[in-house]
Design a protein around this motif. Structure first.
Motif, mmCIF file in Angstrom:
data_model
loop_
_atom_site.group_PDB
_atom_site.id
_atom_site.type_symbol
_atom_site.label_atom_id
_atom_site.label_comp_id
_atom_site.label_asym_id
_atom_site.label_seq_id
_atom_site.Cartn_x
_atom_site.Cartn_y
_atom_site.Cartn_z
ATOM 1 N N LEU A 137 1.301 -32.370 18.616
ATOM 2 C CA LEU A 137 0.061 -32.781 18.775
ATOM 3 C C LEU A 137 -1.050 -31.775 19.571
ATOM 4 O O LEU A 137 -2.215 -31.913 19.161
ATOM 5 N N TYR A 138 -0.480 -31.144 20.313
ATOM 6 C CA TYR A 138 -1.454 -30.149 21.006
ATOM 7 C C TYR A 138 -1.831 -28.916 20.223
ATOM 8 O O TYR A 138 -2.952 -28.467 20.289
ATOM 9 N N ALA A 139 -1.106 -28.847 19.158
ATOM 10 C CA ALA A 139 -1.334 -27.657 18.099
ATOM 11 C C ALA A 139 -2.303 -28.376 17.171
ATOM 12 O O ALA A 139 -2.751 -27.592 16.273
ATOM 13 N N ILE A 140 -2.129 -29.787 16.878
ATOM 14 C CA ILE A 140 -3.059 -30.197 15.720
ATOM 15 C C ILE A 140 -4.431 -30.030 16.184
ATOM 16 O O ILE A 140 -5.035 -30.722 17.250
ATOM 17 N N LEU A 145 -6.575 -34.447 13.355
ATOM 18 C CA LEU A 145 -6.188 -35.519 13.760
ATOM 19 C C LEU A 145 -6.710 -36.759 13.330
ATOM 20 O O LEU A 145 -6.063 -37.849 13.174
ATOM 21 N N GLY A 146 -8.019 -36.657 13.744
ATOM 22 C CA GLY A 146 -9.088 -37.919 13.272
ATOM 23 C C GLY A 146 -8.994 -38.258 12.174
ATOM 24 O O GLY A 146 -8.805 -39.341 11.647
ATOM 25 N N LEU A 194 -4.814 -38.819 22.383
ATOM 26 C CA LEU A 194 -3.781 -38.119 21.459
ATOM 27 C C LEU A 194 -3.780 -36.530 21.824
ATOM 28 O O LEU A 194 -2.871 -35.980 22.226
ATOM 29 N N GLY A 195 -4.994 -35.962 21.534
ATOM 30 C CA GLY A 195 -5.355 -34.461 21.906
ATOM 31 C C GLY A 195 -5.131 -34.126 23.470
ATOM 32 O O GLY A 195 -4.470 -33.131 23.764
ATOM 33 N N LEU A 196 -5.732 -35.129 24.206
ATOM 34 C CA LEU A 196 -5.608 -34.949 25.660
ATOM 35 C C LEU A 196 -4.253 -35.229 26.314
ATOM 36 O O LEU A 196 -3.801 -34.318 27.052
ATOM 37 N N LEU A 197 -3.563 -36.274 25.804
ATOM 38 C CA LEU A 197 -2.241 -36.381 26.627
ATOM 39 C C LEU A 197 -1.125 -35.423 26.289
ATOM 40 O O LEU A 197 -0.257 -35.277 27.035
ATOM 41 N N ALA A 198 -1.056 -34.729 25.245
ATOM 42 C CA ALA A 198 -0.512 -33.582 24.670
ATOM 43 C C ALA A 198 -0.362 -32.585 25.506
ATOM 44 O O ALA A 198 0.546 -32.113 26.298
ATOM 45 N N GLN A 199 -1.719 -32.255 26.132
ATOM 46 C CA GLN A 199 -1.784 -30.982 27.078
ATOM 47 C C GLN A 199 -1.229 -31.580 28.434
ATOM 48 O O GLN A 199 -0.709 -30.886 29.178
ATOM 49 N N TYR A 200 -1.458 -32.667 28.928
ATOM 50 C CA TYR A 200 -1.148 -33.319 30.114
ATOM 51 C C TYR A 200 0.215 -33.274 30.304
ATOM 52 O O TYR A 200 0.589 -33.033 31.479
#
Length: 317
Positions: A137-140, A145-146, A194-200
């Motif tokens: 998810l972090y790499a997408i 993703l949208g 999804l983009g943020l929670l992957a990093q967190y």
């Protein structure tokens, strides 16, 4: 003393941004030349607009007016709509805060929880599945993703609208309007979440693993404390500190950088407003957007730094 230094640093950074803001958009174009290329304006109309907006004055005079007007709260008028920049920003800001704020809250709750679960079962199947999913998810890219979410939940399964904050032409009010906005916000909020929670989650996993090696955690295990107690009292609180920093710093950048998500979903926020300002070469509006985004980042940096010192007494010492 530290608080005063941080406040002065933040104020100095904001002053630099204020000065840089004026010259940045004049380095990439000349408003007078852009007006001259407009076939719908006569020479007399062009001259009248140039004089009205003070573009016939020297750069130094324009700069003085810009600084004094900005410090007094006047960000100028849009070249395209002729509305005040402040009104344009205030109209778009709530829509951006809605999706960014919701996504940040969800990601801040779900992401660290996923990271904690992965770290607690380090090296096992749960850790592998959760960590690899977060890395993917972090790499997408967010825009891709949208697009995947649109293809899945708006095209293949028509569950949610693909764009706009409300149904075009809708006159609904009250609860009906709130439901309409909520339905339209599902996909953009999910994309950002999804983009943020992957990093967190990745940051939380690393932080928890590092905290588990600390002497006070090993001591707590040696004296026989329950695993749940060790996790809640000794690991979670300390492991959250670096994640809080990332969340605070990200919030400022996400507020100013939701352009791709808002453009993809035609969401009427600051991102869409930025795209329109770029296309219309609306220099006052671009200046206002840049200043607002920079102020948000500076404010979030300052808030995070002060909060971090509050949560971790070691920094105060």
């Amino acid at each position: 003393m530290h608080v005063i230094k941080r406040l002065l640093t933040a104020a100095g950074t904001l002053i630099f941004v204020l000065l840089f803001n004026f010259f940045l958009f004049r380095a990439v174009g000349d408003p007078k030349q852009d007006l001259a290329r407009n076939p719908r304006l006569t020479k007399a109309a062009q001259d009248a607009i140039i004089e009205q907006r003070g573009l016939d004055q020297s750069q130094w005079v324009q700069f003085k007016h810009y600084v004094t007007d900005t410090l007094s709260g006047d960000l100028g008028r849009s070249f395209v709509t002729n509305r005040t920049v402040t009104d344009e920003l205030m109209d778009a800001l709530p829509d951006t805060l809605l999706i960014v704020g919701t996504a940040t809250i969800l990601a801040s709750l779900i992401g660290p929880w996923i990271g904690l679960q992965a770290a607690w079962k380090r090296g096992r199947t749960r850790d592998t599945l959760l960590t690899q999913s977060a890395v993917v998810l972090y790499a997408i890219p967010v825009f891709w993703l949208g697009m995947l979410l649109i293809a899945a939940f708006a095209e293949a399964l028509p569950l949610f609208p693909t764009g706009h904050a409300t149904e075009p032409g809708s006159t609904a009010t009250g609860l009906a309007r709130a439901i309409d906005v909520a339905e339209h916000a599902v996909l953009p909020v999910t994309t950002l979440t999804l983009g943020l929670l992957a990093q967190y989650s990745v940051n939380m996993r690393s932080s928890v693993i590092a905290t588990m090696q600390e002497d006070y955690v090993l001591t707590a295990r040696a004296i026989g404390l329950a695993p749940c107690t060790i996790r809640r009292r000794h690991i979670l609180r300390n492991a959250l500190l670096p994640v809080i920093t990332v969340i605070g710093l990200n919030l400022g950048f996400v507020l100013g950088g939701a352009i791709t998500v808002e453009a993809l979903f035609s969401w009427p926020g600051l991102g869409t407003l930025t795209m329109q300002a770029i296309q219309g070469k609306d220099y006052p509006l671009l200046q206002g957007l840049f200043l607002l985004s920079s102020a948000m980042v500076i404010l979030m940096n300052l808030t995070t730094d002060l909060l971090y010192r509050r949560l971790d007494p070691r920094i105060r010492d």
